[in-house]
Design a protein around this motif. Structure first.
Motif, PDB file in Angstrom:
ATOM      1  N   ALA A  89     -91.381  71.624  55.808  1.00 30.77           N
ATOM      2  CA  ALA A  89     -92.157  70.721  56.641  1.00 30.77           C
ATOM      3  C   ALA A  89     -91.271  70.614  57.935  1.00 30.77           C
ATOM      4  O   ALA A  89     -91.719  70.630  59.056  1.00 30.77           O
ATOM      5  N   LEU A  90     -90.020  70.262  57.690  1.00 33.14           N
ATOM      6  CA  LEU A  90     -89.246  69.912  58.921  1.00 33.14           C
ATOM      7  C   LEU A  90     -88.699  71.025  59.523  1.00 33.14           C
ATOM      8  O   LEU A  90     -88.878  70.875  60.925  1.00 33.14           O
ATOM      9  N   GLU A  91     -88.646  72.290  58.952  1.00 32.82           N
ATOM     10  CA  GLU A  91     -88.516  73.540  59.828  1.00 32.82           C
ATOM     11  C   GLU A  91     -89.581  73.756  60.645  1.00 32.82           C
ATOM     12  O   GLU A  91     -89.502  74.291  61.749  1.00 32.82           O
ATOM     13  N   SER A  92     -90.683  73.784  60.017  1.00 30.78           N
ATOM     14  CA  SER A  92     -91.868  74.066  60.534  1.00 30.78           C
ATOM     15  C   SER A  92     -92.122  73.143  61.886  1.00 30.78           C
ATOM     16  O   SER A  92     -92.614  73.650  62.973  1.00 30.78           O
ATOM     17  N   TYR A  93     -91.867  72.014  61.868  1.00 36.29           N
ATOM     18  CA  TYR A  93     -92.008  70.697  62.944  1.00 36.29           C
ATOM     19  C   TYR A  93     -91.079  71.553  64.036  1.00 36.29           C
ATOM     20  O   TYR A  93     -91.692  71.209  65.102  1.00 36.29           O
ATOM     21  N   PHE A  94     -90.025  71.836  63.808  1.00 37.03           N
ATOM     22  CA  PHE A  94     -89.097  72.079  64.823  1.00 37.03           C
ATOM     23  C   PHE A  94     -89.550  73.420  65.619  1.00 37.03           C
ATOM     24  O   PHE A  94     -89.742  73.571  66.865  1.00 37.03           O
ATOM     25  N   TYR A  95     -90.116  74.431  64.709  1.00 34.60           N
ATOM     26  CA  TYR A  95     -90.569  75.617  65.392  1.00 34.60           C
ATOM     27  C   TYR A  95     -91.865  75.333  66.147  1.00 34.60           C
ATOM     28  O   TYR A  95     -92.245  75.941  67.220  1.00 34.60           O
ATOM     29  N   LEU A  96     -92.698  74.687  65.480  1.00 40.74           N
ATOM     30  CA  LEU A  96     -94.003  74.461  66.257  1.00 40.74           C
ATOM     31  C   LEU A  96     -93.695  73.473  67.658  1.00 40.74           C
ATOM     32  O   LEU A  96     -94.482  73.620  68.818  1.00 40.74           O
ATOM     33  N   SER A  97     -92.883  72.442  67.569  1.00 38.87           N
ATOM     34  CA  SER A  97     -92.285  71.846  68.620  1.00 38.87           C
ATOM     35  C   SER A  97     -91.843  72.715  69.754  1.00 38.87           C
ATOM     36  O   SER A  97     -92.036  72.300  70.988  1.00 38.87           O
ATOM     37  N   SER A  98     -91.308  73.646  69.358  1.00 35.17           N
ATOM     38  CA  SER A  98     -90.541  74.721  70.492  1.00 35.17           C
ATOM     39  C   SER A  98     -91.701  75.320  71.035  1.00 35.17           C
ATOM     40  O   SER A  98     -91.674  76.026  72.228  1.00 35.17           O
ATOM     41  N   ARG A  99     -92.892  75.343  70.669  1.00 39.06           N
ATOM     42  CA  ARG A  99     -94.241  76.220  71.148  1.00 39.06           C
ATOM     43  C   ARG A  99     -95.073  75.218  71.803  1.00 39.06           C
ATOM     44  O   ARG A  99     -95.569  75.420  72.997  1.00 39.06           O
ATOM     45  N   LEU A 100     -95.088  73.941  71.443  1.00 37.95           N
ATOM     46  CA  LEU A 100     -96.097  72.953  71.900  1.00 37.95           C
ATOM     47  C   LEU A 100     -95.605  71.956  72.926  1.00 37.95           C
ATOM     48  O   LEU A 100     -96.204  70.917  73.401  1.00 37.95           O
ATOM     49  N   TYR A 101     -94.183  71.941  72.941  1.00 41.37           N
ATOM     50  CA  TYR A 101     -93.549  70.759  73.797  1.00 41.37           C
ATOM     51  C   TYR A 101     -94.027  70.736  75.206  1.00 41.37           C
ATOM     52  O   TYR A 101     -94.305  71.872  75.767  1.00 41.37           O
ATOM     53  N   PRO A 102     -94.482  69.543  75.796  1.00 38.74           N
ATOM     54  CA  PRO A 102     -95.432  69.734  76.854  1.00 38.74           C
ATOM     55  C   PRO A 102     -94.389  70.279  78.241  1.00 38.74           C
ATOM     56  O   PRO A 102     -95.015  70.435  79.338  1.00 38.74           O
ATOM     57  N   CYS A 103     -93.299  70.285  78.292  1.00 42.32           N
ATOM     58  CA  CYS A 103     -92.510  70.900  79.260  1.00 42.32           C
ATOM     59  C   CYS A 103     -92.149  72.377  78.872  1.00 42.32           C
ATOM     60  O   CYS A 103     -91.548  72.413  78.051  1.00 42.32           O
ATOM     61  N   GLY A 104     -92.840  73.258  79.536  1.00 43.39           N
ATOM     62  CA  GLY A 104     -92.821  74.669  79.158  1.00 43.39           C
ATOM     63  C   GLY A 104     -91.364  75.365  79.173  1.00 43.39           C
ATOM     64  O   GLY A 104     -90.779  75.919  78.345  1.00 43.39           O
TER      65      GLY A 104
END
Length: 205
Positions: A89-104
């Motif tokens: 869950a934590l690992e997925s969170y970081f990878y998803l954040s790297s795609r969805l972070y509002p600053c491209g």
């Protein structure tokens, strides 16, 4: 004479003990980003940045400070001995954040850092020190001083305990108490005046 050359390993030094950890150390194995959790494939963790460039420097700085606070607080509250599901869950969170972070452009940098330094999720200490090391990589690029990873909890102490959260639905008596203060109600109600409770005119504040 035969010489064996080993590829560089992804290792980190614990600032508290000086112990080396990483591949072959505390982290005995890395989970694949697409492994399954309870029979379900984790989708969306691979791929490019989704958001566009964030041109407003003030908004970018505020977003960065808030995000670092969230991430550091999360890793400092992460379980000491996480389950496989919690690690994924934590690992997925970081990878998803790297795609969805509002600053491209920030997300693109985060993706590069994740490729170079994959998330360490074997324990609270491993996760928090890994993230601190990542934060210091960003600080280095920005010309900011390194943060002392040994004092993370001083900087990002939320005053929280480690009591487990109940997963049972609240009883009728508990619901009455929740009406007074609901921790999930994070937004102000601008439809009423704070002082008098009178209805506000639409569009007013």
């Amino acid at each position: 004479m035969i010489a064996l050359v080993h590829p560089p390993s992804r290792s980190y030094i614990d600032p508290w003990t000086g112990q080396l950890f990483g591949e072959g150390g505390v982290e005995k194995m890395f989970y694949s980003k697409t492994e399954t959790t309870q029979g379900k494939e984790i989708k969306g963790v691979e791929g490019g940045v989704i958001m566009g460039k964030l041109g407003n420097a003030t908004a970018k700085a505020a977003l960065g400070r808030a995000t670092w606070k969230l991430l550091h607080t999360m890793t400092l509250r992460y379980p000491e001995k996480p389950t496989k599901d919690e690690r994924e869950a934590l690992e997925s969170y970081f990878y998803l954040s790297s795609r969805l972070y509002p600053c491209g452009e920030c997300a693109a940098e985060f993706q590069q850092l994740l490729k170079k330094y994959p998330p360490q999720t074997s324990s609270r200490k491993a996760a928090s020190l890994w993230l601190c090391g990542l934060h210091n990589q960003v600080n280095k690029r920005l010309g900011k001083p390194d943060f002392d990873c040994a004092h993370l909890s001083d900087e990002y102490d939320c005053g929280c305990g480690d009591e487990p959260v109940s997963t049972k639905p609240p009883s009728a008596d508990a619901t009455a108490a929740v009406d007074e203060y609901d921790p999930m109600d994070l937004e102000d109600d601008y439809s009423k005046d704070d002082l008098t409770g009178a209805d506000m005119i639409r569009g007013g504040r």
